[in-house]
Design a protein around this motif. Structure first.
Motif, PDB file in Angstrom:
ATOM      1  N   UNK A   1       0.815  -1.212   0.000  1.00 24.19           N
ATOM      2  CA  UNK A   1       0.000   0.000   0.000  1.00 24.19           C
ATOM      3  C   UNK A   1       0.846   1.258   0.000  1.00 24.19           C
ATOM      4  N   UNK A   2       0.307   2.365  -0.486  1.00 23.98           N
ATOM      5  CA  UNK A   2       1.036   3.643  -0.438  1.00 23.98           C
ATOM      6  C   UNK A   2       1.415   3.976   0.997  1.00 23.98           C
ATOM      7  N   UNK A   3       2.682   4.230   1.246  1.00 29.45           N
ATOM      8  CA  UNK A   3       3.136   4.512   2.600  1.00 29.45           C
ATOM      9  C   UNK A   3       3.081   3.298   3.506  1.00 29.45           C
ATOM     10  N   UNK A   4       2.959   2.114   2.898  1.00 31.81           N
ATOM     11  CA  UNK A   4       2.869   0.857   3.654  1.00 31.81           C
ATOM     12  C   UNK A   4       1.697   0.860   4.633  1.00 31.81           C
ATOM     13  N   UNK A   5       0.568   1.361   4.156  1.00 24.97           N
ATOM     14  CA  UNK A   5      -0.632   1.356   4.977  1.00 24.97           C
ATOM     15  C   UNK A   5      -1.861   1.152   4.106  1.00 24.97           C
ATOM     16  N   UNK A   6      -2.937   0.693   4.753  1.00 22.60           N
ATOM     17  CA  UNK A   6      -4.219   0.496   4.077  1.00 22.60           C
ATOM     18  C   UNK A   6      -5.331   0.861   5.043  1.00 22.60           C
ATOM     19  N   UNK A   7      -6.446   1.277   4.479  1.00 23.43           N
ATOM     20  CA  UNK A   7      -7.614   1.545   5.317  1.00 23.43           C
ATOM     21  C   UNK A   7      -8.242   0.224   5.753  1.00 23.43           C
ATOM     22  N   UNK A   8      -9.049   0.302   6.776  1.00 21.02           N
ATOM     23  CA  UNK A   8      -9.763  -0.881   7.256  1.00 21.02           C
ATOM     24  C   UNK A   8     -10.604  -1.490   6.145  1.00 21.02           C
ATOM     25  N   UNK A   9     -11.308  -0.650   5.394  1.00 24.81           N
ATOM     26  CA  UNK A   9     -12.157  -1.148   4.322  1.00 24.81           C
ATOM     27  C   UNK A   9     -11.336  -1.816   3.221  1.00 24.81           C
ATOM     28  N   UNK A  10     -10.163  -1.266   2.920  1.00 27.63           N
ATOM     29  CA  UNK A  10      -9.309  -1.879   1.905  1.00 27.63           C
ATOM     30  C   UNK A  10      -8.830  -3.256   2.347  1.00 27.63           C
ATOM     31  N   UNK A  11      -8.531  -3.400   3.622  1.00 26.95           N
ATOM     32  CA  UNK A  11      -8.057  -4.683   4.127  1.00 26.95           C
ATOM     33  C   UNK A  11      -9.149  -5.754   4.059  1.00 26.95           C
ATOM     34  N   UNK A  12     -10.349  -5.407   4.489  1.00 27.77           N
ATOM     35  CA  UNK A  12     -11.405  -6.422   4.463  1.00 27.77           C
ATOM     36  C   UNK A  12     -11.782  -6.770   3.023  1.00 27.77           C
ATOM     37  N   UNK A  13     -11.676  -5.805   2.111  1.00 29.23           N
ATOM     38  CA  UNK A  13     -11.964  -6.093   0.712  1.00 29.23           C
ATOM     39  C   UNK A  13     -10.900  -7.020   0.111  1.00 29.23           C
ATOM     40  N   UNK A  14      -9.649  -6.839   0.548  1.00 29.33           N
ATOM     41  CA  UNK A  14      -8.567  -7.686   0.046  1.00 29.33           C
ATOM     42  C   UNK A  14      -8.674  -9.106   0.571  1.00 29.33           C
ATOM     43  N   UNK A  15      -9.151  -9.263   1.822  1.00 28.45           N
ATOM     44  CA  UNK A  15      -9.153 -10.576   2.451  1.00 28.45           C
ATOM     45  C   UNK A  15     -10.483 -11.314   2.342  1.00 28.45           C
TER      46      UNK A  15
ATOM     47  N   UNK B   1       2.218   2.700 -10.026  1.00 25.05           N
ATOM     48  CA  UNK B   1       3.556   2.347  -9.580  1.00 25.05           C
ATOM     49  C   UNK B   1       4.206   3.547  -8.899  1.00 25.05           C
ATOM     50  N   UNK B   2       4.561   3.360  -7.638  1.00 25.38           N
ATOM     51  CA  UNK B   2       5.280   4.402  -6.932  1.00 25.38           C
ATOM     52  C   UNK B   2       6.706   4.460  -7.439  1.00 25.38           C
ATOM     53  N   UNK B   3       7.303   5.620  -7.363  1.00 24.22           N
ATOM     54  CA  UNK B   3       8.696   5.744  -7.747  1.00 24.22           C
ATOM     55  C   UNK B   3       9.601   5.158  -6.685  1.00 24.22           C
ATOM     56  N   UNK B   4      10.907   5.089  -6.977  1.00 26.92           N
ATOM     57  CA  UNK B   4      11.839   4.523  -6.023  1.00 26.92           C
ATOM     58  C   UNK B   4      11.865   5.300  -4.719  1.00 26.92           C
ATOM     59  N   UNK B   5      12.047   4.574  -3.619  1.00 23.73           N
ATOM     60  CA  UNK B   5      12.197   5.205  -2.305  1.00 23.73           C
ATOM     61  C   UNK B   5      13.673   5.253  -1.949  1.00 23.73           C
ATOM     62  N   UNK B   6      14.229   4.100  -1.573  1.00 24.07           N
ATOM     63  CA  UNK B   6      15.628   4.059  -1.191  1.00 24.07           C
ATOM     64  C   UNK B   6      16.422   3.049  -2.006  1.00 24.07           C
ATOM     65  N   UNK B   7      15.770   1.950  -2.417  1.00 24.12           N
ATOM     66  CA  UNK B   7      16.512   0.819  -2.965  1.00 24.12           C
ATOM     67  C   UNK B   7      17.054   1.077  -4.358  1.00 24.12           C
ATOM     68  N   UNK B   8      16.422   1.918  -5.136  1.00 25.45           N
ATOM     69  CA  UNK B   8      16.794   2.030  -6.538  1.00 25.45           C
ATOM     70  C   UNK B   8      16.828   3.477  -6.987  1.00 25.45           C
TER      71      UNK B   8
END
Length: 282
Positions: free
Chosen positions: A21-35, A109-116
């Motif tokens: 997820x963007x910023x390594x987070x998801x909303x509660x609704x996004x999580x239940x929809x994914x699972x 697609x997010x751009x590179x953070x640190x790795x690349x």
């Protein structure tokens, strides 16, 4: 590292959803929809709470810490930045995106953070014949070669990180299916670009590895078959060009009940009548 057994596969999807997820987070609704897309909201939320508790417990036990690895902020859950997360899927995506011409990112697609770090704008190709051969041309040629080497290194790093089907063995929810498709598209992009870079660097056997990997995954890919044929042609191996074309025709007939595109057939016969110049643009 946290090893998850089959009963904990939903926890794995939960962590993967947060990690991608963007910023390594998801909303509660996004999580239940994914699972649990098949459940109503109340039932899905009732499942989410124990899944979060189990994920926290497993991570705490593995890391021997008391801090909350999955803190909540309003309606959002996230991977705590206090933990040293290593997310291969994230790094894989960053490495592939960093090699795109002028570092263009596809939607989603997010751009590179640190790795690349981006490899930078693609230097123009130098004319093979009849062009300037002075110091400026030599500098331009050296600049392009360095760009090619940087691109090759990033893509080879990405290939080492790719472990196959995303969330293999987990329940195939619509979110899992979508993410699998996205990573397969990135993987395909990686192999095509890496093969082309190897060709320009004169590393034809390594280029074959890239294109043959695509063919092994999808034997009906005419573009990948054609790339293999072009390399065989450059190597002066017309017998292998014919064999590759015959294999492609069989796969197309057996799996799709079709024949090669006219453009593919024309290119094949052109390769047989006039072997491809090793210096021809890819």
């Amino acid at each position: 590292m946290v090893e998850l057994e089959a009963p904990h596969r939903r926890v794995l999807i939960l962590l993967a959803a947060l990690a991608t997820g963007p910023g390594r987070e998801r909303s509660r609704d996004q999580l239940v929809e994914a699972l649990w897309p098949e459940h109503d909201l109340d039932r899905a939320l009732a499942n989410l709470r124990p899944a979060l508790s189990l994920a926290r417990r497993l991570i705490r036990e593995a890391c021997s810490v008391e801090a909350d690895p999955l803190p909540r902020r309003g309606a959002f859950y996230r991977l705590s930045p206090e933990f040293a997360w290593r997310i291969d899927a994230e790094t894989f995506r960053e490495l592939v995106v960093a090699t795109r011409p002028r570092h263009g990112a596809a939607p989603g697609d997010a751009g590179p953070r640190d790795a690349a770090e981006p490899v930078g704008p693609e230097p123009p190709r130098q004319p093979e014949q009849g062009g300037d051969s002075g110091p400026g041309s030599e500098r331009a040629e050296a600049s392009r070669r360095q760009w090619l080497l940087r691109t090759r290194d990033r893509l080879e790093q990405a290939w080492k990180l790719y472990r196959g089907v995303f969330l293999s063995g987990c329940a195939v929810t619509p979110w899992v299916r979508e993410e699998r498709s996205r990573f397969e598209t990135l993987w395909d992009e990686m192999l095509l670009r890496l093969g082309a870079v190897h060709v320009e660097l004169g590393e034809l056997d390594r280029a074959l590895d890239s294109f043959r990997t695509i063919v092994a995954f999808d034997p009906t890919r005419e573009d990948a078959h054609l790339s293999v044929m072009r390399i065989f042609s450059r190597q002066g191996r017309p017998d292998l060009v014919r064999r590759q074309y015959d294999q492609m025709c069989r796969h197309l007939l057996d799996e799709l009940e079709s024949r090669p595109l006219d453009s593919t057939a024309r290119r094949y016969y052109a390769l047989l009548s006039s072997p491809e110049d090793a210096a021809a643009p890819w």
